[in-house]
Write a protein that holds these residues in place. Structure first.
Motif, PDB file in Angstrom:
ATOM      1  N   HIS A 196     -33.508 -23.377  11.530  1.00  0.00           N
ATOM      2  CA  HIS A 196     -34.322 -24.408  12.170  1.00  0.00           C
ATOM      3  C   HIS A 196     -33.502 -25.526  12.798  1.00  0.00           C
ATOM      4  N   TYR A 255     -39.657 -17.717  -3.216  1.00  0.00           N
ATOM      5  CA  TYR A 255     -38.599 -16.736  -2.932  1.00  0.00           C
ATOM      6  C   TYR A 255     -38.491 -15.616  -3.968  1.00  0.00           C
ATOM      7  N   HIS A 303     -36.350 -13.212   7.116  1.00  0.00           N
ATOM      8  CA  HIS A 303     -36.689 -14.262   6.159  1.00  0.00           C
ATOM      9  C   HIS A 303     -37.466 -13.636   5.014  1.00  0.00           C
ATOM     10  N   LEU A 304     -37.196 -14.143   3.807  1.00  0.00           N
ATOM     11  CA  LEU A 304     -37.950 -13.691   2.634  1.00  0.00           C
ATOM     12  C   LEU A 304     -39.392 -14.171   2.725  1.00  0.00           C
ATOM     13  N   SER A 305     -39.536 -15.471   3.039  1.00  0.00           N
ATOM     14  CA  SER A 305     -40.867 -16.065   3.193  1.00  0.00           C
ATOM     15  C   SER A 305     -41.279 -15.947   4.664  1.00  0.00           C
ATOM     16  N   PRO A 365     -27.374 -20.876   3.699  1.00  0.00           N
ATOM     17  CA  PRO A 365     -27.327 -21.782   2.562  1.00  0.00           C
ATOM     18  C   PRO A 365     -28.462 -21.611   1.560  1.00  0.00           C
ATOM     19  N   ASN A 374     -30.086 -13.852   7.865  1.00  0.00           N
ATOM     20  CA  ASN A 374     -31.037 -14.833   7.345  1.00  0.00           C
ATOM     21  C   ASN A 374     -30.300 -16.162   7.337  1.00  0.00           C
ATOM     22  N   LEU A 392     -29.265 -19.370  -0.405  1.00  0.00           N
ATOM     23  CA  LEU A 392     -29.761 -18.038  -0.775  1.00  0.00           C
ATOM     24  C   LEU A 392     -29.018 -17.514  -2.007  1.00  0.00           C
ATOM     25  N   PRO A 417     -41.654 -18.413   7.461  1.00  0.00           N
ATOM     26  CA  PRO A 417     -41.495 -19.818   7.838  1.00  0.00           C
ATOM     27  C   PRO A 417     -42.587 -20.300   8.796  1.00  0.00           C
ATOM     28  N   ARG A 443     -45.356 -22.084   7.008  1.00  0.00           N
ATOM     29  CA  ARG A 443     -44.960 -23.183   6.119  1.00  0.00           C
ATOM     30  C   ARG A 443     -44.917 -24.508   6.904  1.00  0.00           C
ATOM     31  N   ARG A 463     -40.280 -25.767  10.007  1.00  0.00           N
ATOM     32  CA  ARG A 463     -39.762 -24.395   9.860  1.00  0.00           C
ATOM     33  C   ARG A 463     -40.261 -23.467  10.966  1.00  0.00           C
ATOM     34  N   ALA A 497     -31.318 -18.967   6.805  1.00  0.00           N
ATOM     35  CA  ALA A 497     -31.949 -19.927   5.874  1.00  0.00           C
ATOM     36  C   ALA A 497     -32.243 -21.227   6.620  1.00  0.00           C
ATOM     37  N   ALA A 498     -31.883 -22.393   6.054  1.00  0.00           N
ATOM     38  CA  ALA A 498     -32.254 -23.666   6.697  1.00  0.00           C
ATOM     39  C   ALA A 498     -31.629 -23.818   8.088  1.00  0.00           C
ATOM     40  N   ARG A 512     -34.203 -20.734  -7.432  1.00  0.00           N
ATOM     41  CA  ARG A 512     -34.711 -21.577  -6.353  1.00  0.00           C
ATOM     42  C   ARG A 512     -36.169 -21.265  -6.023  1.00  0.00           C
TER      43      ARG A 512
HETATM   44  C1  DQA Z   1     -35.751 -18.738   4.509  1.00  0.00           C
HETATM   45  C2  DQA Z   1     -36.780 -19.696   5.109  1.00  0.00           C
HETATM   46  C3  DQA Z   1     -36.131 -21.012   5.522  1.00  0.00           C
HETATM   47  O1  DQA Z   1     -37.101 -21.903   6.064  1.00  0.00           O
HETATM   48  C4  DQA Z   1     -35.503 -21.697   4.313  1.00  0.00           C
HETATM   49  O2  DQA Z   1     -34.817 -22.865   4.704  1.00  0.00           O
HETATM   50  C5  DQA Z   1     -34.616 -20.771   3.544  1.00  0.00           C
HETATM   51  C6  DQA Z   1     -35.013 -19.380   3.341  1.00  0.00           C
HETATM   52  C7  DQA Z   1     -36.417 -17.446   3.970  1.00  0.00           C
HETATM   53  O3  DQA Z   1     -35.707 -16.478   3.767  1.00  0.00           O
HETATM   54  O4  DQA Z   1     -37.633 -17.410   3.748  1.00  0.00           O
HETATM   55  O5  DQA Z   1     -33.608 -21.202   2.984  1.00  0.00           O
HETATM   56  O6  DQA Z   1     -34.832 -18.374   5.504  1.00  0.00           O
END
Ligand code: DQA
Length: 149
Positions: free
Chosen positions: A79, A22, A99-101, A9, A73, A11, A103, A106, A110, A75-76, A17
Motif C-alpha cells: 500500500h 491471518y 495476500h492471505l486476507s 514485513p 506478498n 509475515l 485487503p 478491509r 489497504r 504485506a504493508a 499476529r
Molecule cells: C497482507 C495484507 C496487508 O494489508 C497487510 O499489511 C499484511 C498482510 C495479507 O497477506 O493479507 O501485512 O498482505
C-alpha cells in the motif's frame, strides 16, 4: 522452472499476529506448505522474507536472469511502495501478487496496491491457498509461454 516467493514485513509473525485475520499457522508452516506446492507443480522454489523494503528491492533485482517467475506478498509495502512496483517493472519477470486476507474489504488505506500495476494477477483472501493458486497460475502461464516460443 525456478520460482521465487517473496514475503514482506511482519509475515514472519504468522500465527502470533492477528490470528483472527491471518490464521493460527506459523511462518514455518507457510514455508512447508510452499515446499509442498512446489512439489505439486514440479518447480524449484526459493522462499524469502524480509521486513525491509530495500532488501526486497535488492532481492527482486537479483532475481533477474535467475528466476522465471515471482509470487509476492509485499504485506504493508503493498500500500506504500513505488520502489517495489518499479523493481518488478524493472526486471520484467512475470509476477503474481498474493495476500492471505482480502485487503480490498478491509480499511480504506489497504485498497491501493502499487505492485498490482506490474502483476499478471492478484490472488487474495484465501489464506495459504492464495499462494498455491498464484503458483499454479504462474506455472501454467510460464509453460504456455514456453510452448508458444
Ligand atoms: C497482507 C495484507 C496487508 O494489508 C497487510 O499489511 C499484511 C498482510 C495479507 O497477506 O493479507 O501485512 O498482505
Amino acid at each position: 522452472m525456478k520460482l521465487l516467493v517473496l514475503n514482506g514485513p511482519n509475515l514472519n509473525l504468522l500465527g502470533l499476529r492477528e490470528p483472527d485475520i491471518y490464521g493460527k499457522r506459523s511462518y514455518a508452516d507457510l514455508e512447508r506448505f510452499l515446499r509442498d506446492c512446489a512439489g505439486e507443480i514440479g518447480a524449484e522454489l526459493e522462499v524469502f522474507q524480509s521486513n525491509h523494503e530495500g532488501v526486497l528491492v535488492d532481492k527482486i533485482q537479483a532475481a533477474y536472469g535467475v528466476f522465471d517467475g515471482i509470487v509476492i506478498n509485499p504485506a504493508a509495502y503493498t500500500h506504500t511502495s513505488v520502489a517495489l512496483l518499479d523493481a518488478v517493472k524493472g526486471v520484467g519477470i512475470p509476477t503474481v501478487e498474493v495476500h492471505l486476507s482480502d485487503p480490498d474489504t478491509r480499511e480504506d488505506f489497504r485498497h491501493i496496491s502499487y505492485v498490482r500495476l506490474a502483476c499478471l494477477k492478484t490472488v487474495k483472501g484465501l489464506g495459504f491457498e492464495s499462494y498455491r493458486q498464484a503458483l499454479l497460475f504462474l506455472a501454467a502461464y510460464l509453460r504456455e509461454r514456453e510452448n508458444k516460443a
